[in-house]
Design an enzyme around this catalytic site. Structure first.
Site, PDB file in Angstrom:
ATOM      1  CD  GLU A  43      96.137  -4.650  99.396  1.00 36.01           C
ATOM      2  OE1 GLU A  43      96.227  -3.888 100.370  1.00 36.01           O
ATOM      3  OE2 GLU A  43      95.859  -5.857  99.523  1.00 36.01           O
ATOM      4  CE1 TYR A 125      99.676  -3.876 103.347  1.00 40.20           C
ATOM      5  CE2 TYR A 125      98.549  -2.222 102.006  1.00 40.20           C
ATOM      6  CZ  TYR A 125      98.560  -3.457 102.630  1.00 40.20           C
ATOM      7  OH  TYR A 125      97.486  -4.280 102.525  1.00 40.20           O
ATOM      8  CG  ASP A 143      97.952  -4.842 107.091  1.00 45.71           C
ATOM      9  OD1 ASP A 143      98.457  -5.580 107.973  1.00 45.71           O
ATOM     10  OD2 ASP A 143      96.831  -5.061 106.604  1.00 45.71           O
TER      11      ASP A 143
END
Ligand code: SF4
Length: 352
Positions: A43, A125, A143
């Site tokens: 990520e 996020y 996102d």
């Protein structure tokens, strides 16, 4: 959106069960969650970067640092060099800071979004995605792909960036308690493969029946803000070569491209337009201009070649790096492009 949240979730998860993208950091739909270290690493790498660009870096990092403790124990310079080319280098510095913070707590990530958020470099996020995907928490993951899908589903007319609040609120109404990690990844996949920015494929979309934006030119969602011109900055980089080697410096730890090897330059990153004098009196030859886009500005980097014969007066701290190993120097993309430019130019000179 014109349906119950439960109907939308079921339609999306059923689509995901059949169409999930196979990605190296993913577990297949419905299977136990992957190792939090792998989820977090992917990520962080995926922020502002495509899955295709990330895949080789992800494999390289895991091969070299298979556990978070290994990454925490790595030398800063090794991690920065391994990151070279992925861009947004503050992420690499945060990656190390976070690895060390997790290693200091025995190698276990906090299992909640709030706990993850307290780690260095984990923004809204990343904390939500790791919480949902690795720990099964019902966290809302937004996102750029999810933002687009939700803005279209709910036909949110407010322009960005103000619309982000409404988009998040709408996304929260969809977040499920069951399979939140699969749901988050399904939304990302839908945005990446079906509800794409330029030409959404509404005929193939599992949410078409519930989407308000579908009949209102979906491409215009999320509504963009009025366009501002990107500033153009300029700078100079110095190519000093002797005995088959080029002179490189290590940039200061803080600031743009911090801690990375680089060509010496005129300080453009600190001042807007650089004003440092050349590191040698000259003569200098203008080799060409490398245009490079950063997140908030474009840079025209003038590449200057030292064409004198007295490099011994160079007074910078740095190192002479063999030209035939320039690809191993871990130069960030801007300087790697400048180096290719300089080497191509000299190849032409020799061939002329
Ligand atoms: S119907 Fe079209 S606009 Fe709506 S979510 Fe699906 S692909 Fe996107």
């Amino acid at each position: 959106m014109d349906a119950s949240a439960e109907t939308v979730r079921s339609a999306l998860l059923a689509w995901y069960d059949d169409h999930a993208r196979r990605l190296p950091w993913r577990s297949p739909p419905g299977s136990p969650p992957p190792d939090p270290y792998r989820v977090w690493l992917s990520e962080v790498m995926l922020q502002q970067t495509t899955t295709a660009a990330v895949a080789p870096y992800y494999a390289k990092f895991l091969d070299r640092w298979p556990r978070i403790e290994d990454l925490a124990a790595a030398e800063d310079g090794d991690v920065m060099a391994a990151w070279a080319g992925l861009g947004y280098y503050a992420r690499a510095r945060n990656l190390l800071a976070c690895a060390r913070a997790v290693a200091a707590r025995g190698g276990a990530f906090p299992a909640t979004e709030a706990g993850l958020r307290a780690l260095p470099g984990l923004g809204t996020y990343t904390a939500a995605s790791v919480a949902a995907i690795a720990f099964g928490e019902a966290a809302t993951v937004v996102d750029a792909n999810v933002e687009r899908v939700v803005a279209r589903l709910f036909a949110i007319e407010e322009p960005l960036p103000a619309a982000r609040k409404a988009i998040r609120a709408a996304a929260e109404t969809l977040t499920p308690d069951e399979r939140p990690g699969d749901f988050a990844q399904a939304m990302m996949d839908l945005g990446a493969t079906i509800c794409t920015a330029r030409s959404p494929r509404c005929l193939l979309c599992p949410l078409a029946d519930y989407c308000r934006g579908r009949t209102q030119e979906p491409e215009r969602f999320p509504v963009k803000p009025a366009r501002k011109a990107r500033p153009l900055r300029s700078g100079r980089a110095w190519w000093v070569e002797a005995g088959g080697k080029v002179f490189l410096v290590t940039r200061p730890g803080k600031g743009m491209l911090g801690g990375m090897r680089a060509l010496p330059d005129d300080g453009w990153s600190a001042r807007g337009d650089g004003d440092h004098l050349p590191p040698l009196d000259g003569p200098w030859r203008h080799l060409g201009t490398v245009r490079h886009g950063f997140s908030h500005f474009d840079l025209d980097l003038q590449l200057m070649l030292y064409s004198g014969d007295n490099c011994s007066r160079l007074s910078l701290n740095g190192e002479w790096w063999p030209l035939d190993r320039i690809d191993d120097a871990g130069l960030p993309t801007l300087f790697a492009r400048a180096a290719r430019f300089a080497l191509a130019d000299q190849g032409e000179d020799q061939g002329a």
